[in-house]
Design an enzyme around this catalytic site. Structure first.
Site, short mmCIF file in Angstrom:
data_model
loop_
_atom_site.label_atom_id
_atom_site.label_comp_id
_atom_site.label_asym_id
_atom_site.label_seq_id
_atom_site.Cartn_x
_atom_site.Cartn_y
_atom_site.Cartn_z
N TYR A 152 38.37 38.43 43.16
CA TYR A 152 39.00 37.20 42.64
C TYR A 152 39.31 36.21 43.77
CZ TYR A 152 42.95 34.47 40.61
OH TYR A 152 43.81 33.48 40.21
N ASP A 178 31.51 44.31 49.94
CA ASP A 178 32.21 44.82 48.76
C ASP A 178 31.47 46.04 48.22
OD1 ASP A 178 34.40 43.01 46.87
OD2 ASP A 178 33.60 44.87 46.02
N ASP A 220 30.92 50.99 50.59
CA ASP A 220 32.31 51.43 50.43
C ASP A 220 32.97 51.50 51.80
OD1 ASP A 220 34.68 52.73 50.03
OD2 ASP A 220 33.85 54.31 48.77
N THR A 267 51.72 41.92 50.12
CA THR A 267 52.27 41.33 48.90
C THR A 267 53.78 41.12 49.04
OG1 THR A 267 52.96 41.96 46.66
CG2 THR A 267 52.00 43.68 47.99
N SER A 322 56.08 49.57 42.60
CA SER A 322 54.95 50.32 42.01
C SER A 322 54.26 51.07 43.14
CB SER A 322 53.94 49.38 41.35
OG SER A 322 53.13 48.77 42.35
N TYR A 345 51.07 50.89 43.83
CA TYR A 345 50.20 49.92 44.51
C TYR A 345 50.99 49.17 45.59
CZ TYR A 345 48.83 45.10 45.28
OH TYR A 345 48.61 43.90 45.88
N HIS A 346 52.15 48.65 45.22
CA HIS A 346 52.93 47.89 46.21
C HIS A 346 53.36 48.78 47.37
CE1 HIS A 346 53.35 45.15 42.66
NE2 HIS A 346 53.20 44.25 43.60
N LYS A 393 50.86 48.97 50.01
CA LYS A 393 50.88 47.77 50.88
C LYS A 393 51.92 47.93 51.99
CE LYS A 393 47.87 45.01 48.85
NZ LYS A 393 46.64 44.59 49.51
N LEU A 439 50.43 34.50 35.01
CA LEU A 439 50.21 33.15 34.46
C LEU A 439 48.82 33.04 33.81
CD1 LEU A 439 51.38 30.34 34.02
CD2 LEU A 439 50.36 29.66 36.18
N ASN A 440 47.83 33.63 34.46
CA ASN A 440 46.49 33.64 33.86
C ASN A 440 46.54 34.31 32.48
OD1 ASN A 440 45.73 32.55 36.29
ND2 ASN A 440 44.44 34.24 36.94
N ARG A 441 47.33 35.38 32.39
CA ARG A 441 47.46 36.09 31.11
C ARG A 441 48.13 35.20 30.05
NH1 ARG A 441 47.85 41.01 29.88
NH2 ARG A 441 50.07 41.28 29.47
N THR A 485 53.64 37.59 26.22
CA THR A 485 54.22 38.93 26.39
C THR A 485 55.22 38.94 27.56
OG1 THR A 485 52.34 39.47 27.78
CG2 THR A 485 52.18 40.13 25.47
N ARG A 493 57.79 48.60 32.52
CA ARG A 493 57.95 48.84 33.96
C ARG A 493 59.39 49.21 34.29
NH1 ARG A 493 54.27 44.11 36.73
NH2 ARG A 493 52.47 44.49 35.42
N1 LIG Z 1 45.51 38.29 43.10
C1 LIG Z 1 46.80 38.28 43.40
O1 LIG Z 1 47.62 37.69 42.71
C2 LIG Z 1 47.28 38.99 44.65
C3 LIG Z 1 48.63 38.86 45.02
C4 LIG Z 1 49.08 39.49 46.17
C5 LIG Z 1 48.20 40.24 46.94
N2 LIG Z 1 46.90 40.36 46.56
C6 LIG Z 1 46.00 41.16 47.40
O2 LIG Z 1 44.88 40.36 47.77
C7 LIG Z 1 43.71 41.16 47.84
C8 LIG Z 1 42.63 40.58 46.94
O3 LIG Z 1 43.11 40.57 45.59
P1 LIG Z 1 42.19 40.15 44.38
O4 LIG Z 1 43.08 39.69 43.31
O5 LIG Z 1 41.09 39.29 44.89
O6 LIG Z 1 41.62 41.59 43.96
P2 LIG Z 1 40.10 41.98 43.63
O7 LIG Z 1 40.13 43.36 43.07
O8 LIG Z 1 39.46 40.94 42.79
O9 LIG Z 1 39.44 41.98 45.07
C9 LIG Z 1 39.40 43.10 45.92
C10 LIG Z 1 37.93 43.39 46.20
O10 LIG Z 1 37.86 44.47 47.14
C11 LIG Z 1 36.83 45.32 46.74
N3 LIG Z 1 37.13 46.67 47.27
C12 LIG Z 1 38.19 47.45 47.02
N4 LIG Z 1 38.09 48.60 47.68
C13 LIG Z 1 36.93 48.55 48.39
C14 LIG Z 1 36.26 49.45 49.24
N5 LIG Z 1 36.73 50.67 49.48
N6 LIG Z 1 35.09 49.07 49.82
C15 LIG Z 1 34.57 47.83 49.56
N7 LIG Z 1 35.16 46.94 48.73
C16 LIG Z 1 36.33 47.31 48.14
C17 LIG Z 1 36.85 45.30 45.21
O11 LIG Z 1 35.63 45.69 44.65
C18 LIG Z 1 37.18 43.84 44.94
O12 LIG Z 1 36.03 43.05 44.76
C19 LIG Z 1 44.11 42.57 47.46
O13 LIG Z 1 44.35 43.32 48.63
C20 LIG Z 1 45.40 42.36 46.70
O14 LIG Z 1 46.23 43.49 46.78
C21 LIG Z 1 46.42 39.75 45.43
#
Ligand SMILES: NC(=O)c1ccc[n+]([C@@H]2O[C@H](COP(=O)([O-])OP(=O)(O)OC[C@H]3O[C@@H](n4cnc5c(N)ncnc54)[C@H](O)[C@@H]3O)[C@@H](O)[C@H]2O)c1
Length: 382
Positions: free
Chosen positions: A11, A31, A74, A144, A179, A181-182, A185, A239-241, A253, A326
């Site tokens: 994203y 990726d 990977d 984050t 969480s 996930y957090h 981080k 917000l997207n949701r 929601t 949550r």
């Molecule tokens: N989107 C948000 O609102 C937000 C907010 C705070 C922090 N973040 C952080 O920003 C980063 C990007 O978020 P995003 O929303 O783009 O998520 P996303 O899932 O769209 O992007 C992460 C990408 O990393 C790739 N990936 C994950 N593990 C991998 C691996 N082992 N090898 C190769 N590729 C791998 C995934 O396939 C994915 O395309 C993340 O670390 C996320 O935690 C995002």
């Protein structure tokens, strides 16, 4: 600059790759398509169809003449990351490559351990690859704001000066995430801080809030360059949701009382924050931390904004308070500072009526693809 974008299909990763390539940087996006795979496994899909990296890079090149290279692999595998570093010799690494969804990390033991393994191993491999192949490279890591949780005192930008029994020391600001996930981080930050002290790495750790939006300067060239827009409970951000729910006629929601407050930012500002961090290097041996958001809202405030914007579009938008799946404070003090990126020159895109109208228009265009069953799955924390 030669810049590696780890997680370049994501994203944020893909728009970042275009943003930096458009400004003349040499970019390689890496990726494993983990995000696409996990979405398939939990049976959700983004609102829009997103071509894979080979097609997106080709579209980008045909429109701009500029190249974005890509590698599929990977990054938890040492040979993959070592190969990329050996071939490319990056001067900077933007590390997005993690499992990014809190609800996914809380689904079950398998998703929890996948999140732990994936996120920590990629971060460890980045550290080892920088040490071995590009010791001067600048690592820009996405953390984050959730690392801090919601403490009852002001949140500082990464660090806290502590006075104790007449003595002083600066520590990482205390962190207590909501969480798994957090929590990964937080562990990433600890790993980075350890190796900054031990191996003199040069790191910027960005404590980012939830991102909204889909359009950037570069996506205007062609709709096929748009990033994923997820609206499901697992991978969608709030917000997207809400915008999708407004268009689908699904009551917004709000979990629990809706007083949960967070720092938000437009996807355009994510790109600017990354670029500003890259253009302004920290010192070798420095862990620089910025709080990356532009304004704070409670969930109730966001719901009210979407309701008002939707009503202007002739939509009938209701707000529903659901039992909170949550474990989190639903009313709390929240005062995080965020001056560092502004001092580097960030000019925020605030959440105004025009931005909401653009998002609504985009979603209306894709309304036939909205699957109402994806919106609320009740992923429970307990
Ligand atoms: N989107 C948000 O609102 C937000 C907010 C705070 C922090 N973040 C952080 O920003 C980063 C990007 O978020 P995003 O929303 O783009 O998520 P996303 O899932 O769209 O992007 C992460 C990408 O990393 C790739 N990936 C994950 N593990 C991998 C691996 N082992 N090898 C190769 N590729 C791998 C995934 O396939 C994915 O395309 C993340 O670390 C996320 O935690 C995002």
């Amino acid at each position: 600059m030669r810049i590696l974008i780890l997680g370049g299909d994501g994203y944020l990763g893909w728009p970042t790759a275009m943003h930096l390539a458009a400004r003349g940087h040499e970019v390689v996006a890496v990726d494993s398509y983990l995000r696409r795979q996990l979405c398939r496994e939990v049976n959700v899909r983004p609102l829009n169809e997103v071509p894979e990296l080979d097609k997106r890079c080709a579209i980008w090149q045909s429109l701009t003449g500029a190249k974005i290279e890509y590698r599929i692999g990977d990054l938890t595998e040492w040979e993959v990351i070592a190969g990329v570093f050996r071939d490319f010799g990056p001067q900077a690494v933007v590390h997005y490559a993690e499992q990014p969804a809190a609800p996914y990390s809380m689904l079950n033991r398998h998703t929890a351990t996948l999140t732990l393994r994936n996120n920590l191993l990629v971060t460890a491999n980045v550290i080892f690859a920088v040490k071995e192949f590009s010791p001067d490279a600048h690592v820009v890591k996405l953390g984050t704001m959730g690392e801090y949780g919601t403490p009852n005192i002001d949140i500082e930008e990464g660090w806290l000066e502590v006075a104790h029994k007449g003595r002083h020391q600066k520590f990482l600001y205390p962190r207590q995430a909501g969480s798994l996930y957090h929590t990964t981080k937080i562990m990433d930050t600890d790993l980075l801080w350890f190796y900054v002290r031990t191996w003199n790495l040069r790191v910027t750790d960005l404590m980012q809030g939830p991102v909204y939006g889909i359009f950037t300067d570069e996506t205007e060239k062609d709709e096929r360059l748009l990033p994923f827009f997820n609206y499901d409970e697992i991978f969608g951000t709030v917000l997207n949701r809400f915008v999708v729910q407004a268009v689908a006629g699904y009551p917004l929601t709000v979990f629990g009382k809706g007083g949960q407050t967070r720092g938000f930012l437009n996807i355009k500002d994510t790109l600017n924050c990354i670029r500003l961090s890259l253009e302004n290097l920290p010192n070798q041996g420095e862990l620089r931390i910025f709080n990356q958001f532009t304004e704070t809202f409670s969930i109730n405030e966001l719901a009210d904004k979407v309701k008002a914007a939707g009503t202007d579009f002739g939509l009938n938008v209701d707000i529903q308070h659901l039992e909170n799946p949550r474990i989190e404070a639903e009313e709390h003090y929240y005062n995080p500072s965020h001056t560092g990126l502004m001092e580097l020159g960030l000019k925020p895109h605030y959440l105004d009526d025009k931005t909401l109208a653009e998002m609504l228009q985009f979603v209306i265009q894709y309304r036939d693809r909205i699957d109402r069953d994806q919106i609320y799955r009740q992923v429970k924390w307990a």
